[in-house]
Write an enzyme that holds these catalytic residues in place. Structure first.
Site, mmCIF file in Angstrom:
data_model
loop_
_atom_site.group_PDB
_atom_site.id
_atom_site.type_symbol
_atom_site.label_atom_id
_atom_site.label_comp_id
_atom_site.label_asym_id
_atom_site.label_seq_id
_atom_site.Cartn_x
_atom_site.Cartn_y
_atom_site.Cartn_z
ATOM 1 N N PRO A 139 1.474 -25.930 4.674
ATOM 2 C CA PRO A 139 1.393 -25.874 3.208
ATOM 3 C C PRO A 139 0.272 -24.950 2.744
ATOM 4 O O PRO A 139 0.363 -24.369 1.668
ATOM 5 C CB PRO A 139 1.087 -27.324 2.798
ATOM 6 C CG PRO A 139 1.313 -28.167 3.997
ATOM 7 C CD PRO A 139 1.266 -27.288 5.202
ATOM 8 N N ASP A 151 -40.776 4.023 14.700
ATOM 9 C CA ASP A 151 -41.054 3.924 13.269
ATOM 10 C C ASP A 151 -42.546 4.133 13.045
ATOM 11 O O ASP A 151 -43.358 3.809 13.903
ATOM 12 C CB ASP A 151 -40.661 2.533 12.759
ATOM 13 C CG ASP A 151 -39.180 2.458 12.461
ATOM 14 O OD1 ASP A 151 -38.542 3.521 12.414
ATOM 15 O OD2 ASP A 151 -38.676 1.336 12.287
ATOM 16 N N LYS A 211 -41.006 7.721 7.195
ATOM 17 C CA LYS A 211 -40.096 7.509 6.061
ATOM 18 C C LYS A 211 -40.922 7.423 4.799
ATOM 19 O O LYS A 211 -41.667 6.469 4.609
ATOM 20 C CB LYS A 211 -39.316 6.207 6.244
ATOM 21 C CG LYS A 211 -38.257 6.285 7.293
ATOM 22 C CD LYS A 211 -37.422 5.028 7.264
ATOM 23 C CE LYS A 211 -36.618 4.941 8.536
ATOM 24 N NZ LYS A 211 -36.006 3.632 8.717
ATOM 25 N N MET A 221 -42.115 -7.917 3.152
ATOM 26 C CA MET A 221 -42.331 -6.694 2.372
ATOM 27 C C MET A 221 -42.592 -7.019 0.903
ATOM 28 O O MET A 221 -41.975 -6.454 0.001
ATOM 29 C CB MET A 221 -41.121 -5.759 2.503
ATOM 30 C CG MET A 221 -40.861 -5.343 3.934
ATOM 31 S SD MET A 221 -39.282 -4.540 4.186
ATOM 32 C CE MET A 221 -38.212 -5.931 4.467
HETATM 33 N N1 LIG Z 1 -7.824 -27.286 20.901
HETATM 34 C C1 LIG Z 1 -8.995 -27.138 20.385
HETATM 35 O O1 LIG Z 1 -9.744 -26.282 20.806
HETATM 36 C C2 LIG Z 1 -9.431 -27.985 19.275
HETATM 37 C C3 LIG Z 1 -8.523 -28.763 18.605
HETATM 38 N N2 LIG Z 1 -8.897 -29.448 17.525
HETATM 39 C C4 LIG Z 1 -7.827 -30.159 16.796
HETATM 40 O O2 LIG Z 1 -6.940 -29.184 16.202
HETATM 41 C C5 LIG Z 1 -6.393 -29.637 14.979
HETATM 42 C C6 LIG Z 1 -6.425 -28.561 13.926
HETATM 43 O O3 LIG Z 1 -7.758 -28.167 13.662
HETATM 44 P P1 LIG Z 1 -8.151 -27.273 12.412
HETATM 45 O O4 LIG Z 1 -7.465 -25.970 12.508
HETATM 46 O O5 LIG Z 1 -9.618 -27.302 12.289
HETATM 47 O O6 LIG Z 1 -7.481 -28.179 11.279
HETATM 48 P P2 LIG Z 1 -7.592 -28.246 9.691
HETATM 49 O O7 LIG Z 1 -7.753 -29.683 9.368
HETATM 50 O O8 LIG Z 1 -8.528 -27.266 9.114
HETATM 51 O O9 LIG Z 1 -6.178 -27.748 9.274
HETATM 52 C C7 LIG Z 1 -5.017 -28.500 9.392
HETATM 53 C C8 LIG Z 1 -3.933 -27.641 8.811
HETATM 54 O O10 LIG Z 1 -2.690 -28.175 9.164
HETATM 55 C C9 LIG Z 1 -1.846 -28.201 8.000
HETATM 56 N N3 LIG Z 1 -0.884 -29.313 8.208
HETATM 57 C C10 LIG Z 1 -1.124 -30.634 8.252
HETATM 58 N N4 LIG Z 1 0.016 -31.293 8.503
HETATM 59 C C11 LIG Z 1 1.001 -30.371 8.635
HETATM 60 C C12 LIG Z 1 2.381 -30.437 8.916
HETATM 61 N N5 LIG Z 1 3.000 -31.563 9.125
HETATM 62 N N6 LIG Z 1 3.061 -29.278 8.961
HETATM 63 C C13 LIG Z 1 2.439 -28.092 8.779
HETATM 64 N N7 LIG Z 1 1.132 -27.976 8.530
HETATM 65 C C14 LIG Z 1 0.420 -29.108 8.448
HETATM 66 C C15 LIG Z 1 -2.785 -28.417 6.852
HETATM 67 O O11 LIG Z 1 -2.241 -27.952 5.644
HETATM 68 C C16 LIG Z 1 -3.979 -27.543 7.312
HETATM 69 O O12 LIG Z 1 -3.763 -26.200 6.939
HETATM 70 C C17 LIG Z 1 -7.185 -30.876 14.631
HETATM 71 O O13 LIG Z 1 -6.332 -31.987 14.835
HETATM 72 C C18 LIG Z 1 -8.333 -30.935 15.614
HETATM 73 O O14 LIG Z 1 -8.593 -32.258 16.023
HETATM 74 C C19 LIG Z 1 -10.183 -29.379 17.075
HETATM 75 C C20 LIG Z 1 -11.139 -28.658 17.730
HETATM 76 C C21 LIG Z 1 -10.847 -27.911 18.903
#
Ligand SMILES: NC(=O)C1=CN([C@@H]2O[C@H](COP(=O)(O)OP(=O)(O)OC[C@H]3O[C@@H](n4cnc5c(N)ncnc54)[C@H](O)[C@@H]3O)[C@@H](O)[C@H]2O)C=CC1
Ligand SMILES: C[C@@]1(CC(=O)O)c2cc3[nH]c(cc4nc(cc5[nH]c(cc(n2)[C@H]1CCC(=O)O)[C@@](C)(CC(=O)O)[C@@H]5CCC(=O)O)C(CC(=O)O)=C4CCC(=O)O)c(CCC(=O)O)c3CC(=O)O
Length: 621
Positions: free
Chosen positions: A69, A345, A367, A478
């Site tokens: 969304p 400098d 400068k 500065m």
């Molecule tokens: N694999 C990794 O390295 C890591 C994974 N995570 C996990 O990754 C997930 C995403 O993290 P972020 O990008 O920071 O999340 P975020 O919370 O910033 O973004 C979530 C996004 O998903 C969208 N969304 C939610 N439900 C949806 C659906 N059913 N259909 C389509 N879009 C939907 C929302 O509109 C939002 O844009 C989290 O669950 C987090 O726990 C977090 C840190 C590291």
């Protein structure tokens, strides 16, 4: 039989030979480099994690569909640039997986575990491989921490055990690669292609492989990266004439720089989309700090006719710190001592310049106000002309090159000329100036943030300072010559001014003026925001200097003087004590202005005076 036994070492004289193959240890992932070009990858979610997945997919030339969304700024940008297709809604697992054609992969990065679970289940039933960022156990595959330098990709997996460590391991590995490894790989790729075209006979395959293996094994990678157009011809001749590649003398036509190289190499099939030197700089900071390239193979003294190469110089931006040679980094000292040419400098103090060996050419850039840009161009031109002669050039800058040192601009300029500058950080006076004067810029319970600003902005504008916050320390570099308008702004005319008289900063807020921090004539003057202008008029000033404003200024004043328990905990208050005793003697009433001056050894003297008419703040009330 006896023949076989004698040529197989791990055999017993009686039984059949025992094979010596490694035993597989289970629990690993199966790692491949998937060619995702033009494949459809669906990314569910619009947050930063999704953006990382999208970037990796785009780098692999996949067709990326994002269903979410909302989009984070990076994904909005990619959408605007038409790099992705965006369906602005939630993902409908059943419908979308059915209707979106030819999905190769689904990656979810959403904050809704139930939805993730459902998407994973639907993908499974359709045999579409799926990764859910928040559910390790449900993933068909995991992401890896990745380093990319053109065609070289290095990925680290901990099999979902410790992602942050994967990131750290990747940085260690990438940092230890020789400079320009990606360029070397692309060049060997081009040579390999040419050799195959010239000798397509399948029977030659073995000889070709042995010959190329020798080249890859024995040449230093940095030298492979320098191959120029004519070197390919020489190497191809050597291959066709069956000459050992380690005996081939090349390099006479090696171009000066990699960026020039890139253009030439397009003609022999190197990927023209390979990153430019500027983007390499931005994406691979480890190239700014070359690791420790393996020492060139010198067993064959005749491998390179070095003397015939067009020389390539090196440029290092060295932070000279505060002016005390003891406060230089070891790397900075080494760079100064081993340079061929140093551009310094004007403000770099002489104790540092004294380290420059007499045989090294030293140019001091001056400068003058209003001429800074012309001087800057002159500096770059001088450096480039030395680099083209193959010199090791050091650009010596006060403090830290990247803290108000225009170092970033110079890195960009040098990179435009094909030279990748190495940066040796130095102590910036922003933090070490206050530290040397006994001011901890953060102190638990007193200050939990520091704002570093410059008092001399473009076109004489005052810096944009946020409204007063008791727990913030301001460090204004500065600024000695602009003290009065700065103080005026903070006390009276602050754009966010509120409350009585428009004051946003309290008049009794401690202020220290720190001059020539780290030099033998370092001096600190402490007063308050209301009195500092008068005090400096009395005691004079001697730039360069900086102003520190905030309650942290005096937190150590009491601690450093345990012998005076009767003193209160601020220098100003201590000075007020002296003022009181002065008042008690010959002077008759009237408000006094207290202050404190300290030298390098923090020998303090307290002072106080009756303001003169001209030194009062009447003009500012
Ligand atoms: N694999 C990794 O390295 C890591 C994974 N995570 C996990 O990754 C997930 C995403 O993290 P972020 O990008 O920071 O999340 P975020 O919370 O910033 O973004 C979530 C996004 O998903 C969208 N969304 C939610 N439900 C949806 C659906 N059913 N259909 C389509 N879009 C939907 C929302 O509109 C939002 O844009 C989290 O669950 C987090 O726990 C977090 C840190 C590291
Ligand atoms: C299973 C996997 C999922 C998958 O394959 O999608 C997964 C899962 C999870 N990561 C979590 C946290 C963090 N992940 C990172 C960083 C990275 N995570 C990456 C991969 C993977 N992470 C896969 C396994 C890879 C492996 O280890 O082999 C990297 C390598 C690649 C990439 O994501 O692109 C990338 C480095 C990128 C780089 O090098 O630049 C950081 C550090 C940081 O962000 O700096 C943190 C915070 C510190 C910490 O927690 O360690 C959490 C807890 C979330 C929470 O608590 O809410 C989960 C879920 C859980 O463990 O339950």
């Amino acid at each position: 039989m006896s023949n076989i036994t004698s040529t197989t070492p791990a055999s017993s004289p009686t039984g059949p030979p025992t094979p010596n193959y490694p035993d597989p240890v289970g629990g690993a992932s199966f790692i491949v480099a998937w060619r995702a070009k033009s494949q459809t990858i669906v990314v569910v979610g619009g947050g930063p994690i999704a953006a990382g997945r999208v970037f990796n997919s785009l780098e692999a030339d996949a067709h990326v569909i994002v269903v979410s969304p909302a989009l984070c700024p990076e994904l909005q940008y990619r959408h605007q640039k038409s790099q992705i297709t965006w369906y602005p809604r939630k993902f409908d697992a059943q419908k979308d997986l059915q209707e979106i054609p030819n999905i190769s992969l689904v990656l979810t990065a959403i904050d809704d575990p139930e939805a993730s679970r459902e998407i994973v289940a639907e993908c499974r039933s359709r045999r579409i491989p799926v990764n859910a960022a928040d559910m390790n156990d449900l993933c068909d595959f995991w992401f890896m921490s990745m380093h990319r330098d053109r065609s070289v990709q290095i990925a680290v997996s901990t099999n979902a055990k410790a992602p942050k460590l994967a990131n750290r391991i990747r940085r260690i590995v990438a940092g230890s690669l020789p400079k320009n490894t990606g360029v070397a790989v692309d060049k060997i790729g081009a040579l390999r292609k040419r050799i195959r075209q010239s000798d397509p006979d399948p029977k030659s395959s073995k000889r070709r492989m042995v010959w190329l293996s020798q080249l890859c094994e024995y040449w230093p990678i940095e030298e492979l990266a320098k191959l120029g157009q004519n070197d390919y011809d020489e190497l191809l001749d050597a291959y066709l004439n069956n000459t050992d590649p380690t005996k081939v003398a090349v390099g006479s036509n090696a171009p000066d720089t990699d960026s020039k190289d890139n253009n030439k190499d397009n003609s022999i099939g190197i990927n023209p989309s390979a990153s430019s030197s500027t983007s390499t700089l931005l994406h691979q900071p480890q190239q700014l700090q070359p690791g420790s390239p393996p020492s060139p193979s010198t067993a064959n003294g005749d491998i390179f006719r070095k003397e015939q190469r067009k020389p390539t110089g090196s440029i290092t931006l060295v932070g000279a710190g505060l002016g005390d040679p003891d406060l230089l980094t070891i790397k900075a000292k080494k760079a100064i001592e081993t340079a061929d040419y140093i551009i310094s400098d004007k403000l770099v103090p002489s104790p540092i310049l004294n380290l420059v060996p007499p045989s090294t050419e030293l140019y001091i850039a001056r400068k003058f106000p209003g001429m800074a840009n012309a001087a800057q161009q002159d500096i770059i031109a001088k450096a480039i002309s030395q680099l083209e002669k193959g010199k090791r050039v050091v650009r010596l800058k006060q403090g830290d090159p990247f803290v108000y040192g225009r170092g970033g601009e110079e890195v960009i300029e040098f990179s435009k000329h094909g030279y990748q500058a190495e940066v040796v950080p130095g102590l910036s006076s922003a933090f070490s100036g206050p530290a040397l004067c006994g001011i901890p810029v953060t102190h638990r319970g007193v200050a939990d943030q520091v704002l570093v600003l410059s008092g001399s902005n473009k076109e004489g504008q005052l810096p944009n300072i946020p409204p007063f916050l008791a727990t913030r320390t301001l460090v204004i570099l500065m600024s000695v010559k602009r003290l009065e308008p700065l103080v005026d702004m903070l006390l009276l005319n602050h754009p966010d001014g509120r409350g009585e008289g428009g004051k946003t900063y309290p008049g009794d807020l401690p202020v220290a003026m720190v001059e020539r921090a780290g030099c033998s004539d370092q001096r600190t003057v402490r007063a308050t925001l209301e009195t500092i202008v008068e005090v400096v008029k009395r005691v004079g000033s001697n730039p360069p200097g900086l102003i520190v404003i905030g309650y942290a200024v005096n937190v150590l004043v009491k601690a450093s003087r345990p012998s005076s328990p009767q003193q209160t905990d601020t220098a100003a208050a201590a000075a007020v004590e002296q003022k009181d005793s002065l008042e008690g003697s010959e002077n008759s009433g009237g408000a006094m202005t207290p202050f404190m001056i300290e030298d390098k050894y923090q020998q303090a003297s307290l002072g106080a005076f009756y303001p003169t008419e001209s030194a009062t703040t009447s003009s500012r009330t």
